[in-house]
Design an enzyme around this catalytic site. Structure first.
Site, PDB file in Angstrom:
ATOM      1  N   ARG A 186       0.861  -1.182   0.000  1.00 40.28           N
ATOM      2  CA  ARG A 186       0.000   0.000   0.000  1.00 40.28           C
ATOM      3  C   ARG A 186       0.902   1.238   0.000  1.00 40.28           C
ATOM      4  NH1 ARG A 186      -2.710   2.993   4.907  1.00 40.28           N
ATOM      5  NH2 ARG A 186      -3.649   4.632   3.662  1.00 40.28           N
ATOM      6  N   HIS A 203      -3.314  10.929   0.490  1.00 34.28           N
ATOM      7  CA  HIS A 203      -2.770  10.740   1.846  1.00 34.28           C
ATOM      8  C   HIS A 203      -2.198  12.089   2.298  1.00 34.28           C
ATOM      9  CE1 HIS A 203      -1.014   7.565   4.759  1.00 34.28           C
ATOM     10  NE2 HIS A 203      -0.677   8.733   5.264  1.00 34.28           N
ATOM     11  N   GLU A 248      -7.335   8.368   6.213  1.00 33.71           N
ATOM     12  CA  GLU A 248      -7.610   9.069   7.467  1.00 33.71           C
ATOM     13  C   GLU A 248      -8.121  10.499   7.284  1.00 33.71           C
ATOM     14  OE1 GLU A 248      -4.210   8.818  10.058  1.00 33.71           O
ATOM     15  OE2 GLU A 248      -4.188   6.642  10.054  1.00 33.71           O
ATOM     16  N   ASN A 277      -7.304   1.801  10.029  1.00 30.82           N
ATOM     17  CA  ASN A 277      -5.967   2.021  10.579  1.00 30.82           C
ATOM     18  C   ASN A 277      -6.126   2.013  12.090  1.00 30.82           C
ATOM     19  OD1 ASN A 277      -5.381   2.526   7.902  1.00 30.82           O
ATOM     20  ND2 ASN A 277      -4.849   4.683   8.189  1.00 30.82           N
ATOM     21  N   TYR A 296      -4.149   1.969  15.894  1.00 31.78           N
ATOM     22  CA  TYR A 296      -2.915   2.101  16.675  1.00 31.78           C
ATOM     23  C   TYR A 296      -3.141   1.874  18.160  1.00 31.78           C
ATOM     24  CZ  TYR A 296      -0.598   3.587  12.465  1.00 31.78           C
ATOM     25  OH  TYR A 296      -0.060   3.597  11.206  1.00 31.78           O
ATOM     26  N   GLU A 340      -3.523  -0.111   8.258  1.00 27.51           N
ATOM     27  CA  GLU A 340      -2.319   0.304   8.995  1.00 27.51           C
ATOM     28  C   GLU A 340      -2.378  -0.259  10.405  1.00 27.51           C
ATOM     29  OE1 GLU A 340      -1.471   4.536   9.270  1.00 27.51           O
ATOM     30  OE2 GLU A 340      -1.877   4.793   7.127  1.00 27.51           O
TER      31      GLU A 340
HETATM   32  O1  IFM Z   1       2.537   8.037   9.701  1.00 30.02           O
HETATM   33  C1  IFM Z   1       1.167   8.018   9.929  1.00 30.02           C
HETATM   34  C2  IFM Z   1       0.405   7.795   8.639  1.00 30.02           C
HETATM   35  O2  IFM Z   1       0.724   8.738   7.684  1.00 30.02           O
HETATM   36  C3  IFM Z   1      -1.080   7.851   8.891  1.00 30.02           C
HETATM   37  N1  IFM Z   1      -1.445   6.976   9.976  1.00 30.02           N
HETATM   38  C4  IFM Z   1      -0.701   7.043  11.199  1.00 30.02           C
HETATM   39  C5  IFM Z   1       0.781   6.925  10.900  1.00 30.02           C
HETATM   40  C6  IFM Z   1       1.586   6.982  12.215  1.00 30.02           C
HETATM   41  O3  IFM Z   1       1.371   8.193  12.854  1.00 30.02           O
END
Ligand code: IFM
Length: 440
Positions: free
Chosen positions: A82, A119, A160, A281, A283, A353
């Site tokens: 990606r 992006h 995002e 995505n 985290y 992500e």
């Molecule tokens: O680096 C970023 C990415 O561009 C978008 N999602 C989160 C990642 C980590 O912060």
């Protein structure tokens, strides 16, 4: 610091499950002089915007070293890559030729190209506060699809939009650096409209297998008090449901409509154009409570006082170099929660992500992070959530936006001090390579 033995290979996922890694154009390509400027070039040129004072003018120079980077992907053994396409580069002479070469190189290496069409690097001449930017996006998408559609079989419209809206236009921590607070919400609507128009443009060009990459995380109330629960609910609407509800249910969460530009009803039909899959995505979760009336340091950001919520520390979990808590089980919670909320309206999910920032090449913490999250993902699949792929953020250490080069998310170390930008696969790269091999 997490250090634990990780011995088992990754669990078995359904046949056809896609394993990949992600990057984005502005964060890795460099070659800024070979394209028109984006809002990020203007933003990083302003002193104090990026913590280490750096820019992405050179970054990892993947524009010139893409063959080396594709060789790293092939060595890793991933099914898919990606990457994102820079709209400013496509607007520039020879720009689309670069993506043509990259896609050819990927196909030649047996790695499936999965481009993201936006992006965050908006051409500097455009503005998401303008509704017309959505139509301009669809025109650009048609041009890209016409050129690459014979080899690209999986597409992502936006990355995002929540962060681009809130960090870029509400809080001023990202480009274009506006501090409009709730006045930024039209930016969300125009991006969502752009997504819907792009889905139509892609299909008109014969493309299929289209998704979007949204960031999501569970929002945990700081306590059961009505004040904390209400604040957490508000945060959840703003960061999560403002984006997933219109896409998947065809309406905005209650109370938001009044903050959006004009009559959005007709636009919602475009926004809810069905996607073939929904990208998440993930985290970390967030703990939210009632406002405390003070500024808050949160994940590298300073949140102003006066917001209708406050972000609290999640205790009892390790944290990454970014200070983000490592909570794999929250990924299972997020995915089962999505299935409950959206039911039959939820298409298959792809994790577009997931990753962490840690210094060093012997990155045992990253291995533990990925291992924990892949297992948490597997638990969601066992619980019946239809998940079709998982992409690690990121292939390379890269330009981490307002953090500059300080936060390293790569499976491959990049030496930014060295003019040669040497790439060194980290221990996590070997771990993932071996785990993918063992799966086969
Ligand atoms: O680096 C970023 C990415 O561009 C978008 N999602 C989160 C990642 C980590 O912060």
């Amino acid at each position: 610091m997490i250090r634990r033995m990780v011995t088992n290979p990754i669990p078995q996922f359904p046949a056809g499950f896609l394993w990949g890694v992600s990057t984005s154009a502005h964060q890795i390509e460099g070659a800024a002089g070979e394209r028109e400027p984006s809002v990020w070039d203007a933003f990083t040129a302003e002193p104090g915007r990026v913590k280490d004072g750096s820019t992405a003018a050179v970054a990892c120079d993947s524009y010139h070293r893409y063959r080396e980077d594709v060789a790293l992907l092939a060595g890793l053994g991933v099914d898919a890559y990606r990457f994102s396409i820079s709209w400013p580069r496509v607007n520039s002479p020879g720009g689309l030729d670069y993506y043509d070469r990259l896609v050819d190189e990927l196909c030649g290496a047996g790695v499936r190209p999965v481009p993201t069409l936006f992006h965050w690097d908006l051409p500097a001449s455009l503005d998401w506060l303008e509704r017309d930017t959505a139509s301009r996006f669809a025109e650009y998408v048609s041009v890209v699809a016409e050129r690459l559609g014979d080899r690209v079989t999986k597409w992502i419209t936006l990355n995002e939009p929540a962060e681009h809206t809130l960090l870029g236009h509400a809080l001023g921590a990202h480009a274009p650096g506006r501090r409009l607070m709730f006045g930024a919400l039209p930016v969300a609507h125009h991006q969502l409209l752009a997504h819907g128009l792009a889905v139509r443009a892609l299909r008109a060009a014969g493309a299929a297998d289209i998704g979007i990459a949204n960031s999501h995380g569970p929002t945990w109330p700081a306590s059961r008090s009505p004040e904390d629960v209400d604040a957490a609910e508000f945060y959840d609407v703003l960061l999560n449901r403002l984006f997933s509800d219109p896409l998947l249910l065809g309406h905005y969460p209650e109370g938001i409509g009044a903050l959006l530009p004009g009559d959005v009803e007709a636009d919602l039909k475009v926004i809810a154009e069905p996607v073939d899959w929904y990208g998440i995505n993930y985290y970390a979760p967030v703990k939210v409570g009632a406002p405390q009336g003070t500024e808050i340091e949160f994940g590298g950001l300073t949140l102003p006082a006066g917001l209708p919520f406050s972000v609290r520390e999640i205790e009892g979990h390790p944290v990454t170099d970014f200070g983000w808590p490592v909570v794999p089980e929250a990924l299972t919670e997020l995915l089962t929660g999505f299935r409950e909320r959206y039911g039959d309206r939820l298409p298959p999910i792809v994790i577009t992500e997931n990753g962490c920032s840690y210094e060093g090449v012997d990155d045992q913490e990253r291995i533990a992070y990925l291992d924990g999250h892949i297992r948490a993902l597997h638990r969601a699949v066992e619980a019946g959530v239809d998940v079709r792929g998982y992409f690690v953020w990121s292939l390379l250490d890269n330009f981490e936006w307002a953090e500059g080069y300080a936060q390293r998310f790569g499976l491959v170390h990049v030496d930014f001090e060295d003019g040669a930008l040497a790439r060194t696969p980290k221990v996590s790269y070997a771990w993932l390579r071996d785990a993918l091999r063992a799966r086969r």
